[in-house]
Design a protein around this motif. Sequence first.
Motif, mmCIF file in Angstrom:
data_model
loop_
_atom_site.group_PDB
_atom_site.id
_atom_site.type_symbol
_atom_site.label_atom_id
_atom_site.label_comp_id
_atom_site.label_asym_id
_atom_site.label_seq_id
_atom_site.Cartn_x
_atom_site.Cartn_y
_atom_site.Cartn_z
ATOM 1 N N ALA A 156 3.274 8.475 -8.205
ATOM 2 C CA ALA A 156 2.515 7.241 -8.443
ATOM 3 C C ALA A 156 2.757 6.723 -9.854
ATOM 4 C CB ALA A 156 1.029 7.492 -8.215
ATOM 5 N N GLN A 157 2.827 7.635 -10.842
ATOM 6 C CA GLN A 157 3.047 7.219 -12.219
ATOM 7 C C GLN A 157 4.429 6.591 -12.395
ATOM 8 O OE1 GLN A 157 0.428 7.572 -14.686
ATOM 9 N NE2 GLN A 157 1.796 5.913 -15.305
ATOM 10 N N GLU A 158 5.441 7.165 -11.724
ATOM 11 C CA GLU A 158 6.787 6.588 -11.801
ATOM 12 C C GLU A 158 6.814 5.187 -11.205
ATOM 13 O OE1 GLU A 158 10.436 8.366 -11.441
ATOM 14 O OE2 GLU A 158 9.752 10.445 -11.596
ATOM 15 N N ILE A 159 6.098 5.004 -10.113
ATOM 16 C CA ILE A 159 6.065 3.692 -9.464
ATOM 17 C C ILE A 159 5.314 2.683 -10.340
ATOM 18 C CG2 ILE A 159 5.073 2.444 -7.494
ATOM 19 C CD1 ILE A 159 5.885 4.964 -5.807
ATOM 20 N N ILE A 163 0.857 -1.194 0.000
ATOM 21 C CA ILE A 163 0.000 0.000 0.000
ATOM 22 C C ILE A 163 0.889 1.238 0.000
ATOM 23 C CG2 ILE A 163 -1.753 1.332 1.261
ATOM 24 C CD1 ILE A 163 -2.673 -1.267 2.569
ATOM 25 N N LEU A 164 0.522 2.212 -0.821
ATOM 26 C CA LEU A 164 1.168 3.522 -0.811
ATOM 27 C C LEU A 164 0.123 4.560 -0.434
ATOM 28 C CD1 LEU A 164 3.187 3.465 -4.159
ATOM 29 C CD2 LEU A 164 3.994 2.834 -1.879
ATOM 30 N N MET A 165 0.440 5.406 0.542
ATOM 31 C CA MET A 165 -0.423 6.530 0.916
ATOM 32 C C MET A 165 0.358 7.799 0.565
ATOM 33 S SD MET A 165 -2.394 7.157 4.522
ATOM 34 C CE MET A 165 -3.441 5.742 4.228
ATOM 35 N N LEU A 166 -0.058 8.480 -0.497
ATOM 36 C CA LEU A 166 0.728 9.562 -1.075
ATOM 37 C C LEU A 166 0.009 10.897 -0.988
ATOM 38 C CD1 LEU A 166 1.803 7.770 -4.401
ATOM 39 C CD2 LEU A 166 2.981 7.718 -2.183
ATOM 40 N N ASP A 167 0.714 11.890 -0.444
ATOM 41 C CA ASP A 167 0.219 13.257 -0.498
ATOM 42 C C ASP A 167 0.341 13.746 -1.937
ATOM 43 O OD1 ASP A 167 -0.584 15.833 0.172
ATOM 44 O OD2 ASP A 167 1.458 16.458 0.691
ATOM 45 N N ILE A 168 -0.673 14.395 -2.448
ATOM 46 C CA ILE A 168 -0.601 14.872 -3.831
ATOM 47 C C ILE A 168 0.250 16.132 -3.933
ATOM 48 C CG2 ILE A 168 -1.955 15.912 -5.708
ATOM 49 C CD1 ILE A 168 -4.101 13.892 -5.258
ATOM 50 N N GLU A 169 0.121 17.052 -2.969
ATOM 51 C CA GLU A 169 0.825 18.334 -3.060
ATOM 52 C C GLU A 169 2.164 18.250 -2.324
ATOM 53 O OE1 GLU A 169 -2.340 18.507 -1.196
ATOM 54 O OE2 GLU A 169 -3.444 18.434 -3.066
ATOM 55 N N MET A 170 3.224 17.896 -3.051
ATOM 56 C CA MET A 170 4.577 17.861 -2.493
ATOM 57 C C MET A 170 5.511 18.643 -3.410
ATOM 58 S SD MET A 170 5.061 14.019 -0.889
ATOM 59 C CE MET A 170 4.705 13.127 -2.414
ATOM 60 N N PRO A 171 6.548 19.296 -2.870
ATOM 61 C CA PRO A 171 7.375 20.199 -3.674
ATOM 62 C C PRO A 171 8.331 19.531 -4.652
ATOM 63 C CG PRO A 171 8.177 20.090 -1.409
ATOM 64 C CD PRO A 171 6.886 19.339 -1.442
ATOM 65 N N ASP A 172 8.961 18.419 -4.281
ATOM 66 C CA ASP A 172 9.979 17.837 -5.171
ATOM 67 C C ASP A 172 9.352 17.088 -6.341
ATOM 68 O OD1 ASP A 172 9.027 15.905 -3.441
ATOM 69 O OD2 ASP A 172 10.907 14.789 -3.377
ATOM 70 N N ILE A 173 8.415 16.225 -6.034
ATOM 71 C CA ILE A 173 7.652 15.495 -7.042
ATOM 72 C C ILE A 173 6.270 15.272 -6.455
ATOM 73 C CG2 ILE A 173 8.665 13.320 -6.207
ATOM 74 C CD1 ILE A 173 8.143 12.126 -8.984
ATOM 75 N N TYR A 200 -7.953 17.586 -7.745
ATOM 76 C CA TYR A 200 -6.854 16.782 -8.282
ATOM 77 C C TYR A 200 -7.281 15.356 -8.647
ATOM 78 C CZ TYR A 200 -3.213 20.148 -6.937
ATOM 79 O OH TYR A 200 -2.411 21.248 -6.833
ATOM 80 N N ILE A 201 -8.435 14.951 -8.172
ATOM 81 C CA ILE A 201 -8.836 13.551 -8.322
ATOM 82 C C ILE A 201 -8.854 13.108 -9.784
ATOM 83 C CG2 ILE A 201 -10.794 11.964 -8.061
ATOM 84 C CD1 ILE A 201 -11.351 13.298 -5.342
ATOM 85 N N LEU A 202 -9.414 13.929 -10.667
ATOM 86 C CA LEU A 202 -9.493 13.567 -12.080
ATOM 87 C C LEU A 202 -8.106 13.401 -12.693
ATOM 88 C CD1 LEU A 202 -12.446 15.785 -13.386
ATOM 89 C CD2 LEU A 202 -12.438 13.309 -13.028
ATOM 90 N N ASP A 203 -7.144 14.211 -12.240
ATOM 91 C CA ASP A 203 -5.789 14.131 -12.791
ATOM 92 C C ASP A 203 -5.077 12.834 -12.430
ATOM 93 O OD1 ASP A 203 -6.116 16.678 -13.839
ATOM 94 O OD2 ASP A 203 -5.274 17.658 -12.058
ATOM 95 N N SER A 204 -5.546 12.162 -11.390
ATOM 96 C CA SER A 204 -4.832 10.985 -10.881
ATOM 97 C C SER A 204 -5.403 9.657 -11.364
ATOM 98 C CB SER A 204 -4.857 10.993 -9.345
ATOM 99 O OG SER A 204 -6.186 10.822 -8.873
#
Length: 250
Positions: free
Chosen positions: A73-76, A57-67, A95-99
């Motif tokens: 998620a796309q890289e993974i 499981i990955l729990m990812l914040d969408i708004e982060m400065p580096d990536i 942001y939901i539609l973008d993901s």
Amino acid sequence: MINIAVCDDDINEIARLQKMFARLAVCSSFDIQIHYFTSGEQLLRKYKEQTPSTFQILMLDIEMPDINGIDLAQEIRNFPDFDVQIVFLTNYPAYILDSLDTQPFQYLIKPVPYEFFESKMIKLLNHLYSQSKKYLSIKIEGEDFFFRYSEIVAIQKSKKVVGRDYMEIITTSEEYYTSKGILSEIYSKLEFPFLQVHRSVLINLDHLRKLTASSVIMINDSQFPLSRSKSKLVKEALARNLVTGLKSNV
């Protein structure tokens, strides 16, 4: 054990999630281990260092400065890791539609109420435990590794460690992982399409490319001996597998 990665650059948010996971551990019977990252680059480095099946499981914040979480998620997914379940954390539902291309399991809108967090995590954990037979858990140098059936090409008795019970797991990424263990015990945990083709070799039939009178050749060009006593069994299993595949495509 289910390994979960939480990636958020907000230390306060990580502290909130730590408390919620601690509460979840008390009120449920799930065996989970949480790994915290404060940047997407940290998580990507972990992915590159530790394979296979680094996390379930990955729990990812969408708004982060580096990536941002969507690009992360796309890289993974491109590693590729198609099976990991992704949960997005965000302050902005827009942001939901973008993901959607990253095939997320769930979206949690900050601040996440504990009751909502608990219900969604229990649903996800139950799903993963129901799929647990698709994973082989192996301990390597004291650390638990999870191999998806689909990424295992073959398992053989190790030729590197003589006189001791060690085996090598060969994956589709052409990595070789050495672990202490007895081949017959591992075989008893596995289901079709795994077959024993020799006293020292198990193969994943889905990755078989060619069958000869005395050997099996896999999709990564690995070649293993085929016992005469196992030849008929392998041919019958291969025929059954091909028929099943044809039926599923009709």
